[in-house]
Every structure is written in C-alpha cells, then in structure tokens.
Design a protein around this motif. Structure first.
Motif, PDB file in Angstrom:
ATOM      1  N   PRO A 168       0.839  -1.194   0.000  1.00  0.00           N
ATOM      2  CA  PRO A 168       0.000   0.000   0.000  1.00  0.00           C
ATOM      3  C   PRO A 168       0.873   1.242   0.000  1.00  0.00           C
ATOM      4  N   SER A 169       0.291   2.376  -0.345  1.00  0.00           N
ATOM      5  CA  SER A 169       1.053   3.617  -0.341  1.00  0.00           C
ATOM      6  C   SER A 169       1.471   3.969   1.087  1.00  0.00           C
ATOM      7  N   LEU A 170       2.475   4.819   1.207  1.00  0.00           N
ATOM      8  CA  LEU A 170       2.967   5.197   2.531  1.00  0.00           C
ATOM      9  C   LEU A 170       1.885   5.864   3.375  1.00  0.00           C
ATOM     10  N   PRO A 171       1.122   6.832   2.862  1.00  0.00           N
ATOM     11  CA  PRO A 171       0.052   7.426   3.687  1.00  0.00           C
ATOM     12  C   PRO A 171      -0.974   6.386   4.141  1.00  0.00           C
ATOM     13  N   GLU A 172      -1.315   5.441   3.239  1.00  0.00           N
ATOM     14  CA  GLU A 172      -2.296   4.420   3.601  1.00  0.00           C
ATOM     15  C   GLU A 172      -1.750   3.502   4.692  1.00  0.00           C
ATOM     16  N   ALA A 173      -0.468   3.117   4.578  1.00  0.00           N
ATOM     17  CA  ALA A 173       0.135   2.248   5.587  1.00  0.00           C
ATOM     18  C   ALA A 173       0.176   2.935   6.950  1.00  0.00           C
ATOM     19  N   VAL A 174       0.551   4.215   6.968  1.00  0.00           N
ATOM     20  CA  VAL A 174       0.587   4.962   8.230  1.00  0.00           C
ATOM     21  C   VAL A 174      -0.814   5.125   8.797  1.00  0.00           C
ATOM     22  N   ARG A 175      -1.784   5.375   7.919  1.00  0.00           N
ATOM     23  CA  ARG A 175      -3.169   5.548   8.375  1.00  0.00           C
ATOM     24  C   ARG A 175      -3.691   4.267   9.035  1.00  0.00           C
ATOM     25  N   ARG A 176      -3.337   3.119   8.485  1.00  0.00           N
ATOM     26  CA  ARG A 176      -3.780   1.854   9.087  1.00  0.00           C
ATOM     27  C   ARG A 176      -3.202   1.683  10.489  1.00  0.00           C
ATOM     28  N   LEU A 177      -1.928   1.987  10.666  1.00  0.00           N
ATOM     29  CA  LEU A 177      -1.317   1.870  11.983  1.00  0.00           C
ATOM     30  C   LEU A 177      -1.959   2.823  12.986  1.00  0.00           C
ATOM     31  N   VAL A 178      -2.291   4.028  12.522  1.00  0.00           N
ATOM     32  CA  VAL A 178      -2.941   5.008  13.400  1.00  0.00           C
ATOM     33  C   VAL A 178      -4.315   4.499  13.837  1.00  0.00           C
ATOM     34  N   GLU A 179      -5.046   3.904  12.898  1.00  0.00           N
ATOM     35  CA  GLU A 179      -6.376   3.393  13.247  1.00  0.00           C
ATOM     36  C   GLU A 179      -6.282   2.247  14.252  1.00  0.00           C
ATOM     37  N   VAL A 180      -5.311   1.369  14.085  1.00  0.00           N
ATOM     38  CA  VAL A 180      -5.133   0.266  15.026  1.00  0.00           C
ATOM     39  C   VAL A 180      -4.770   0.798  16.407  1.00  0.00           C
ATOM     40  N   HIS A 181      -3.883   1.803  16.452  1.00  0.00           N
ATOM     41  CA  HIS A 181      -3.499   2.384  17.750  1.00  0.00           C
ATOM     42  C   HIS A 181      -4.699   3.061  18.418  1.00  0.00           C
ATOM     43  N   ARG A 182      -5.481   3.772  17.637  1.00  0.00           N
ATOM     44  CA  ARG A 182      -6.643   4.457  18.210  1.00  0.00           C
ATOM     45  C   ARG A 182      -7.647   3.447  18.744  1.00  0.00           C
ATOM     46  N   ARG A 183      -7.814   2.330  18.061  1.00  0.00           N
ATOM     47  CA  ARG A 183      -8.786   1.326  18.477  1.00  0.00           C
ATOM     48  C   ARG A 183      -8.355   0.590  19.738  1.00  0.00           C
ATOM     49  N   ASP A 184      -7.073   0.298  19.852  1.00  0.00           N
ATOM     50  CA  ASP A 184      -6.625  -0.585  20.924  1.00  0.00           C
ATOM     51  C   ASP A 184      -5.896   0.113  22.060  1.00  0.00           C
ATOM     52  N   ARG A 185      -5.312   1.303  21.817  1.00  0.00           N
ATOM     53  CA  ARG A 185      -4.397   1.839  22.818  1.00  0.00           C
ATOM     54  C   ARG A 185      -4.736   3.236  23.302  1.00  0.00           C
ATOM     55  N   GLY A 186      -5.381   4.036  22.522  1.00  0.00           N
ATOM     56  CA  GLY A 186      -5.699   5.349  23.019  1.00  0.00           C
ATOM     57  C   GLY A 186      -5.774   6.409  21.937  1.00  0.00           C
ATOM     58  N   PRO A 187      -5.946   7.664  22.341  1.00  0.00           N
ATOM     59  CA  PRO A 187      -6.129   8.753  21.374  1.00  0.00           C
ATOM     60  C   PRO A 187      -4.864   9.017  20.555  1.00  0.00           C
ATOM     61  N   ILE A 188      -5.088   9.345  19.291  1.00  0.00           N
ATOM     62  CA  ILE A 188      -3.984   9.624  18.375  1.00  0.00           C
ATOM     63  C   ILE A 188      -4.503  10.509  17.256  1.00  0.00           C
ATOM     64  N   GLU A 189      -3.656  11.419  16.799  1.00  0.00           N
ATOM     65  CA  GLU A 189      -4.008  12.318  15.709  1.00  0.00           C
ATOM     66  C   GLU A 189      -3.020  12.137  14.566  1.00  0.00           C
ATOM     67  N   LEU A 190      -3.535  12.119  13.338  1.00  0.00           N
ATOM     68  CA  LEU A 190      -2.702  11.985  12.138  1.00  0.00           C
ATOM     69  C   LEU A 190      -2.846  13.232  11.288  1.00  0.00           C
ATOM     70  N   GLU A 191      -1.708  13.775  10.871  1.00  0.00           N
ATOM     71  CA  GLU A 191      -1.697  14.952  10.007  1.00  0.00           C
ATOM     72  C   GLU A 191      -0.847  14.641   8.776  1.00  0.00           C
ATOM     73  N   LEU A 192      -1.457  14.810   7.605  1.00  0.00           N
ATOM     74  CA  LEU A 192      -0.759  14.597   6.332  1.00  0.00           C
ATOM     75  C   LEU A 192      -0.526  15.936   5.670  1.00  0.00           C
ATOM     76  N   CYS A 193       0.715  16.240   5.376  1.00  0.00           N
ATOM     77  CA  CYS A 193       1.078  17.516   4.761  1.00  0.00           C
ATOM     78  C   CYS A 193       1.752  17.243   3.422  1.00  0.00           C
ATOM     79  N   GLY A 194       1.221  17.788   2.375  1.00  0.00           N
ATOM     80  CA  GLY A 194       1.798  17.562   1.058  1.00  0.00           C
ATOM     81  C   GLY A 194       1.343  16.229   0.486  1.00  0.00           C
ATOM     82  N   GLU A 195       1.767  15.963  -0.729  1.00  0.00           N
ATOM     83  CA  GLU A 195       1.385  14.726  -1.416  1.00  0.00           C
ATOM     84  C   GLU A 195       2.592  13.808  -1.488  1.00  0.00           C
ATOM     85  N   VAL A 196       2.479  12.649  -0.840  1.00  0.00           N
ATOM     86  CA  VAL A 196       3.569  11.675  -0.837  1.00  0.00           C
ATOM     87  C   VAL A 196       3.391  10.776  -2.054  1.00  0.00           C
TER      88      VAL A 196
END
Length: 371
Positions: A249-277
């Motif tokens: 998967p693309s880098l933003p998609e891979a990072v987004r998946r990890l963020v969602e897993v962390h938010r679901r299982d471990r606690g609050p998290i914020e993701l910010e994407l700047c620019g187009e990777v």
C-alpha cells in the motif's frame, strides 16, 4: 580470428588461399639452383606445418610460420622472378595477423624480412624497381596483417569486456536479491516480534483476570483484543512479504492503518498529512512504516493512554515522519533495540532517524528520507 561469413572462419579461407597461391607460384618458378629450391621447400614445408597445427598447437605454429617467412625472404635477392617475394608477402601478412604471437616478435620478424628482402636485392644487383617493389610489397603485407591483428584483438577484448559486464550484472543482481531477502526477513522478524509480544501481554492479562478476579467479561474483551492483534500481525507480515512483489500500500495508507489500530486498541492519536507523498520506493515505504509501528509501540508502552501525534509531510527534497507524545519525564529510549533497528533500516533506505526529548515534555521520533 572469428567467423565473419557464417561458412568458415576467415583464417581458414586466408590459409587455404595462401596455400593455393604458394603452390601456384612454386609451379611457375623458373629457378635452376638446387639450393634455392631447397629454400623453397623449407618455406613451403614450414607453411604447411603451420596450417596443420595452428588450430591444435598454436605455440608450435608461430615459430613454424616464422621459419617459412624468413626462409622465403632470404631468397628474394638470389631467386629469379618474384616468387620468393610473393611467398614472403603471403607468409609475413599471415604472421603479422597472428594474435597468438607477441607484438615484439611480429615486429622483429617483419623487420628481419624487410632487411633480407631489401638487402638481398641490393646484394644481388637487382634493379631498383624490383628492389623497391619487393620491399613495398612485404611492408604493405605486414601492415595489413598488423591491422587485421588489431581488429581481432579488439574483438577479443570486447568479448571479454562483455563477459565481465555480464558477470558484474549477475553479481549485482545476486547481491540485490540477497539484500532484498535480508530486508524482508528483518521486516517479518520485527512484525512477528511486535505482534507476538503484544499478544503475549494480552494473554497474560486475560489469564490474570480469570485467575485472580474471575472477571470473565474483561477477560473476554482482552481475548478479543488478542485475536485482533494476531489478525493485524498476520496482515503486517503479509505486507512485508508483499514488498517482494512491489504491491505494498502507499505510505500514507500504511501509516493511516497503523494510526487506526493504535486508536482502536491503545488510546487517542491524531494523524496529520502535509503535502502529497508520491513515488516513494517500496524499501522507503517499508522502512517508514516500520518506524511508525515501533514508535507507536514505544509510546503505548512508556506512556499508555497519553495522546500521540503523527505527522507525515512531503516536500520536493524529502519525506518526513514525526511521532510524538507528551511524557512528563521522558525516559532515555534512544538506545533501545527497536530504535536501533529502525535507524539501521532507514540508513539502508538512504534516510536518517532521530529520537529523544524535544526540550520540553514531549518525546519525539523524527525520520527523514531524501528523495
């Protein structure tokens, strides 16, 4: 020499034609002196011996051809007509074209032939026209042979260079394959170690809930979380292996998946994407994804429940990833095995990693990858 016509090697044609010419001019020669015919016999026999053994014993063929051409050159002055000169021209042309002979030997034999032809003609009072013509014929034949020799040597050198290039490419491909396998093995190991470690912690927690508190509801929640961890770990292992097929998967998609897993299982998290990777190589995607995974694991381990921030930004020169969390007393984690592995992985991908407190109450992991 190489086969240039597809029927027979060029040296076979040259030697066959040379044999026919030598035989013809010996048949039409009108010399009467027996010793001159003895010299012709030596030259012709040496030529035939050269033709016979060249393909099997080139080291023996070289001196035989040298004897043939020197014997003919010695007869250029006393012999009648141009028979000796023509035989000398044929033999020295072939001798100068030999790749099996050294350049010094060819120069020495050619020089000796010229001296014998020119000196013999002068010694036997041959006309100036005959002397000049015989010398020029031998010289031109030698130069033509040398030119052919240089062409053959260039062909051989080109073939050797191509072979070396093929070997270098094969070694490079083999090294790249080994490097890729090592990288994938590292990724699979890290993913499995992370997933199995987290799974072990959850199972221990479920066991404690059942054994000490008899809290079946909380234990069931923990077991379900363990199952999700196992499924997620399997998916991450598949993504690491998928790098071999270049279908990550693309880098933003891979990072987004990890963020969602962390938010679901471990606690609050914020993701910010700047620019187009865009156009990030698979090795960079795998490396930065692994950095994100390890940084989030460390944040959950050392500051559970504390909000985490992830910033993925892309510029013209580099891709930058930041993972931060607030810790009142930030521990010195930069020397851990996980961060060491991330640093090594990024260095292989051409990037850098920094981890530590930002001077305040935040722990900051920063990864940069030059494009």
């Amino acid at each position: 020499m190489r086969n240039s016509g597809g029927i027979a090697p060029s040296w076979v044609v040259i030697q066959g034609l040379g044999t026919v010419l030598i035989g013809f001019f010996l048949l039409v020669a009108d010399d009467r002196e027996p010793w001159i015919w003895a010299g012709y016999a030596v030259s012709a026999a040496a030529w035939l011996g050269f033709v016979a053994v060249l393909g099997r014993r080139p080291r023996l063929a070289v001196p035989m051809l040298g004897v043939s051409t020197v014997a003919a050159a010695a007869l250029a002055g006393p012999a009648a007509g141009m028979t000796a000169t023509i035989i000398t021209s044929i033999t020295i042309g072939r001798f100068a074209g030999l790749t099996a002979a050294s350049g010094r030997l060819i120069t020495a034999v050619a020089g000796l032939d010229l001296v014998l032809v020119c000196g013999g003609c002068l010694l036997w009072d041959r006309p100036a026209w005959d002397t000049g013509g015989a010398t020029a014929a031998v010289l031109v034949s030698a130069l033509c042979g040398l030119n052919r020799r240089q062409t053959d040597l260039r062909v051989v050198q080109t073939e050797q260079l191509l072979e070396q290039t093929r070997r270098a490419h094969a070694e490079h491909a083999r090294a790249a394959a080994l490097d890729e396998r090592t990288r994938i093995a590292r990724e699979v190991h890290d993913v499995l170690a992370h997933s199995l470690g987290a799974l072990g912690v959850q199972l221990e927690l479920a066991e404690a809930l059942l054994a000490e508190r008899d809290d079946r509801e909380a234990a069931l929640v923990t077991i379900r979380r363990s199952r999700r961890l196992a499924v997620d770990g399997l998916g991450e292992a598949r993504e690491a292996v998928a790098a071999l097929r270049q279908d990550l998967p693309s880098l933003p998609e891979a990072v987004r998946r990890l963020v969602e897993v962390h938010r679901r299982d471990r606690g609050p998290i914020e993701l910010e994407l700047c620019g187009e990777v865009v156009a990030v190589p698979s090795v960079a995607t795998v490396a930065l994804t692994a950095v994100t995974r390890e940084a989030l694991t460390n944040a959950a381990k050392h500051a559970p429940g504390v909000p985490v921030g992830v910033v993925l930004s892309a510029g013209e020169q580099c891709v930058r990833l930041e993972v931060s969390n607030h810790v009142p007393h930030a521990p010195a984690r930069s020397g851990g095995f996980g961060l060491t592995g991330m640093r090594e992985r990024l260095e292989l991908a051409g990037g850098t990693l920094n981890a530590g407190p930002d001077g305040g109450d935040r722990w900051l992991v920063t990864a940069e990858l030059r494009r």
